[in-house]
Design an enzyme around this catalytic site. Structure first.
Site, PDB file in Angstrom:
ATOM      1  N   SER A 233     -10.251  -0.927   4.117  1.00 60.94           N
ATOM      2  CA  SER A 233      -9.506  -1.322   5.324  1.00 60.94           C
ATOM      3  C   SER A 233      -8.869  -0.109   5.985  1.00 60.94           C
ATOM      4  O   SER A 233      -8.210   0.696   5.331  1.00 60.94           O
ATOM      5  CB  SER A 233      -8.393  -2.307   4.962  1.00 60.94           C
ATOM      6  OG  SER A 233      -8.975  -3.500   4.495  1.00 60.94           O
TER       7      SER A 233
ATOM      8  N   ARG B  44       0.817  -1.239   0.000  1.00 59.64           N
ATOM      9  CA  ARG B  44       0.000   0.000   0.000  1.00 59.64           C
ATOM     10  C   ARG B  44       0.845   1.281   0.000  1.00 59.64           C
ATOM     11  O   ARG B  44       0.441   2.305   0.552  1.00 59.64           O
ATOM     12  CB  ARG B  44      -0.988   0.043   1.181  1.00 59.64           C
ATOM     13  CG  ARG B  44      -1.930  -1.124   1.242  1.00 59.64           C
ATOM     14  CD  ARG B  44      -2.895  -1.209   0.059  1.00 59.64           C
ATOM     15  NE  ARG B  44      -3.553  -2.485   0.083  1.00 59.64           N
ATOM     16  CZ  ARG B  44      -3.084  -3.573  -0.578  1.00 59.64           C
ATOM     17  NH1 ARG B  44      -2.014  -3.492  -1.335  1.00 59.64           N
ATOM     18  NH2 ARG B  44      -3.727  -4.715  -0.488  1.00 59.64           N
TER      19      ARG B  44
ATOM     20  N   GLU C 233      -3.750   1.962   7.037  1.00 55.52           N
ATOM     21  CA  GLU C 233      -3.787   1.865   5.567  1.00 55.52           C
ATOM     22  C   GLU C 233      -4.475   3.129   5.021  1.00 55.52           C
ATOM     23  O   GLU C 233      -4.037   3.723   4.045  1.00 55.52           O
ATOM     24  CB  GLU C 233      -4.545   0.607   5.134  1.00 55.52           C
ATOM     25  CG  GLU C 233      -4.715   0.516   3.632  1.00 55.52           C
ATOM     26  CD  GLU C 233      -5.090  -0.874   3.140  1.00 55.52           C
ATOM     27  OE1 GLU C 233      -4.765  -1.875   3.809  1.00 55.52           O
ATOM     28  OE2 GLU C 233      -5.713  -0.950   2.071  1.00 55.52           O
TER      29      GLU C 233
HETATM   30  C1  LIG Z   1     -15.486  -0.472  -0.093  1.00 58.74           C
HETATM   31  C2  LIG Z   1     -14.009  -0.253  -0.303  1.00 58.74           C
HETATM   32  C3  LIG Z   1     -13.197  -1.317  -0.594  1.00 58.74           C
HETATM   33  C4  LIG Z   1     -11.815  -1.141  -0.793  1.00 58.74           C
HETATM   34  N1  LIG Z   1     -11.048  -2.227  -1.089  1.00 58.74           N
HETATM   35  C5  LIG Z   1      -9.732  -2.058  -1.320  1.00 58.74           C
HETATM   36  C6  LIG Z   1      -8.905  -3.160  -1.660  1.00 58.74           C
HETATM   37  O1  LIG Z   1      -9.358  -4.302  -1.781  1.00 58.74           O
HETATM   38  N2  LIG Z   1      -7.585  -2.938  -1.863  1.00 58.74           N
HETATM   39  C7  LIG Z   1      -7.040  -1.697  -1.757  1.00 58.74           C
HETATM   40  O2  LIG Z   1      -5.825  -1.547  -1.984  1.00 58.74           O
HETATM   41  N3  LIG Z   1      -7.789  -0.625  -1.440  1.00 58.74           N
HETATM   42  C8  LIG Z   1      -9.121  -0.770  -1.211  1.00 58.74           C
HETATM   43  N4  LIG Z   1      -9.882   0.314  -0.883  1.00 58.74           N
HETATM   44  C9  LIG Z   1      -9.243   1.635  -0.668  1.00 58.74           C
HETATM   45  C10 LIG Z   1      -9.160   2.526  -1.928  1.00 58.74           C
HETATM   46  O3  LIG Z   1     -10.213   2.256  -2.834  1.00 58.74           O
HETATM   47  C11 LIG Z   1      -7.831   2.376  -2.636  1.00 58.74           C
HETATM   48  O4  LIG Z   1      -6.745   2.722  -1.804  1.00 58.74           O
HETATM   49  C12 LIG Z   1      -7.768   3.245  -3.891  1.00 58.74           C
HETATM   50  O5  LIG Z   1      -6.656   2.872  -4.659  1.00 58.74           O
HETATM   51  C13 LIG Z   1      -7.681   4.744  -3.588  1.00 58.74           C
HETATM   52  O6  LIG Z   1      -7.904   5.435  -4.804  1.00 58.74           O
HETATM   53  P1  LIG Z   1      -8.607   6.877  -4.796  1.00 58.74           P
HETATM   54  O7  LIG Z   1      -8.676   7.336  -6.211  1.00 58.74           O
HETATM   55  O8  LIG Z   1      -9.882   6.822  -4.063  1.00 58.74           O
HETATM   56  O9  LIG Z   1      -7.529   7.716  -4.012  1.00 58.74           O
HETATM   57  P2  LIG Z   1      -7.778   8.784  -2.838  1.00 58.74           P
HETATM   58  O10 LIG Z   1      -8.412   8.113  -1.674  1.00 58.74           O
HETATM   59  O11 LIG Z   1      -8.458   9.973  -3.391  1.00 58.74           O
HETATM   60  O12 LIG Z   1      -6.271   9.142  -2.472  1.00 58.74           O
HETATM   61  C14 LIG Z   1      -5.428   8.172  -1.883  1.00 58.74           C
HETATM   62  C15 LIG Z   1      -3.984   8.628  -2.043  1.00 58.74           C
HETATM   63  O13 LIG Z   1      -3.646   8.583  -3.429  1.00 58.74           O
HETATM   64  C16 LIG Z   1      -3.192   9.857  -3.870  1.00 58.74           C
HETATM   65  N5  LIG Z   1      -3.645  10.076  -5.251  1.00 58.74           N
HETATM   66  C17 LIG Z   1      -4.889   9.887  -5.754  1.00 58.74           C
HETATM   67  N6  LIG Z   1      -4.909  10.184  -7.073  1.00 58.74           N
HETATM   68  C18 LIG Z   1      -3.639  10.589  -7.381  1.00 58.74           C
HETATM   69  C19 LIG Z   1      -3.006  11.052  -8.583  1.00 58.74           C
HETATM   70  N7  LIG Z   1      -3.670  11.165  -9.748  1.00 58.74           N
HETATM   71  N8  LIG Z   1      -1.707  11.403  -8.524  1.00 58.74           N
HETATM   72  C20 LIG Z   1      -1.010  11.292  -7.365  1.00 58.74           C
HETATM   73  N9  LIG Z   1      -1.542  10.853  -6.213  1.00 58.74           N
HETATM   74  C21 LIG Z   1      -2.839  10.522  -6.225  1.00 58.74           C
HETATM   75  C22 LIG Z   1      -3.820  10.864  -2.905  1.00 58.74           C
HETATM   76  O14 LIG Z   1      -3.088  12.068  -2.879  1.00 58.74           O
HETATM   77  C23 LIG Z   1      -3.765  10.075  -1.607  1.00 58.74           C
HETATM   78  O15 LIG Z   1      -2.492  10.170  -1.018  1.00 58.74           O
HETATM   79  C24 LIG Z   1     -11.255   0.159  -0.686  1.00 58.74           C
HETATM   80  C25 LIG Z   1     -12.095   1.248  -0.406  1.00 58.74           C
HETATM   81  C26 LIG Z   1     -13.456   1.060  -0.213  1.00 58.74           C
HETATM   82  C27 LIG Z   1     -14.328   2.245   0.058  1.00 58.74           C
END
Ligand SMILES: Cc1cc2nc3c(=O)[nH]c(=O)nc-3n(C[C@H](O)[C@H](O)[C@H](O)COP(=O)(O)OP(=O)(O)OC[C@H]3O[C@@H](n4cnc5c(N)ncnc54)[C@H](O)[C@@H]3O)c2cc1C
Length: 300
Positions: free
Chosen positions: A224, A176, A294
């Site tokens: 998580s 992560r 996480e």
């Molecule tokens: C129901 C549910 C289930 C999930 N299951 C999983 C799973 O199985 N595995 C898992 O790994 N995660 C899971 N997640 C967590 C999440 O979906 C992941 O971590 C996802 O990759 C985050 O992406 P985001 O676009 O929402 O990023 P955000 O939450 O908006 O940001 C997360 C981080 O990424 C950075 N970021 C986002 N976009 C960019 C960009 N374009 N450039 C640079 N940095 C950027 C942000 O600055 C921040 O530091 C889950 C979440 C939910 C709600």
């Protein structure tokens, strides 16, 4: 910070929003306001926004789908930048490679690839965030992470005047985490392999069904909360302590999955933080384990 910068920002990028509540843009539905919030539709807008923030010495935060974030109650100072428009495009490059804009949602990319008989993203099909967020976080499941699939990333740093391509050899991924800090990821190229379309779709559907049964995906949450410590599962320890359903004001440990926290009644970030601290203390006392987050906490 220069107090005129928001006015200048609005003159150059008139669709910018001011004091935008971030609760509207996170899956937790929690978070105070962003000083300046911009949906950047193309590379020119990203570069202009970064330049304006740089001139004003304003901090920059890149927001994806907000599915891994706890934004604190007083919100975020400076610029919150989100990608849309040109960054929602998927290109199939041949040789089983795909270049995805950072704003494409992971489940959509997985299905688009499946339709092209491209396999590799099945484990990630239920991760609700964007491709940019997935690469920044090295999103994954027990069945695989995105990191090993990434061959290059196009990105621009807050202090840079143009985008650059970062090759695989300069990228690092761990649990992560990635080496992509302080950059705006614009797109990522992934190397997939070919497989039968029907077989890929079957795995995607099976993974999604499993999530429906085991995760509270219809609630306000961020997946998580804690990383799994080596050799253990955070959810199991929290459940063994009888904390499922335990609430602090509007935030509670999910009755369905003990490593999820749900905002079930207009929780504040402070409620979630109090619950996180309580869980950590109880787990440390009972198991001698320091749970690492996480979820990412941002803002003030
Ligand atoms: C129901 C549910 C289930 C999930 N299951 C999983 C799973 O199985 N595995 C898992 O790994 N995660 C899971 N997640 C967590 C999440 O979906 C992941 O971590 C996802 O990759 C985050 O992406 P985001 O676009 O929402 O990023 P955000 O939450 O908006 O940001 C997360 C981080 O990424 C950075 N970021 C986002 N976009 C960019 C960009 N374009 N450039 C640079 N940095 C950027 C942000 O600055 C921040 O530091 C889950 C979440 C939910 C709600």
């Amino acid at each position: 910070m220069d107090c005129d910068w928001r006015r200048r920002f609005g003159e150059v990028l008139p669709h910018a929003r001011f004091d935008e509540p971030l609760a509207r843009h996170t899956t937790f539905k929690i978070g105070g306001p962003a000083d300046v919030f911009l949906d950047a539709r193309n590379g020119g807008e990203v570069l202009a926004a970064l330049r304006l923030a740089r001139e004003a010495r304003a901090p920059v935060f890149v927001l994806g789908w907000g599915s891994n974030l706890l934004v604190k109650d007083r919100g975020m100072r400076g610029l919150v930048l989100r990608l849309t428009g040109d960054f929602e495009v998927v290109e199939f490059l041949g040789g089983f490679a795909v270049r995805s804009g950072a704003a494409v949602r992971m489940p959509q990319l997985a299905v688009a690839c499946a339709k092209m008989s491209l396999s590799g993203l099945e484990p990630l099909a239920g991760v609700p965030g964007t491709v940019g967020g997935a690469v920044a976080m090295n999103a994954g499941t027990r069945d695989g992470e995105i990191g090993p699939l990434v061959t290059e990333v196009s990105a621009v740093g807050a202090a840079e005047a143009s985008a650059r391509v970062i090759p695989r050899s300069d990228l690092r991924f761990s649990y992560r985490e990635s080496s992509l800090k302080d950059v705006v990821i614009l797109s990522a190229t992934l190397q997939l392999k070919t497989a039968d379309k029907g077989d890929i779709m079957t795995v995607v559907a099976r993974n999604q069904q499993k999530r429906l049964k085991t995760q509270p995906i219809h609630t306000y949450n961020v997946g998580s909360i804690f990383k799994n410590p080596p050799g253990r599962f955070a959810a199991q320890m929290i459940e063994e302590l009888g904390l499922k359903g335990h609430a602090v004001a509007g935030a509670r440990v999910s009755p369905m999955h003990a490593n999820f926290i749900e905002n079930f009644a207009e929780a504040k970030a402070s409620d979630v933080l109090a619950l996180v601290n309580l869980i950590r203390e109880r787990v440390r006392a009972a198991f001698g384990v320091d749970l690492e987050l996480e979820m990412r906490i941002v803002g003030e």
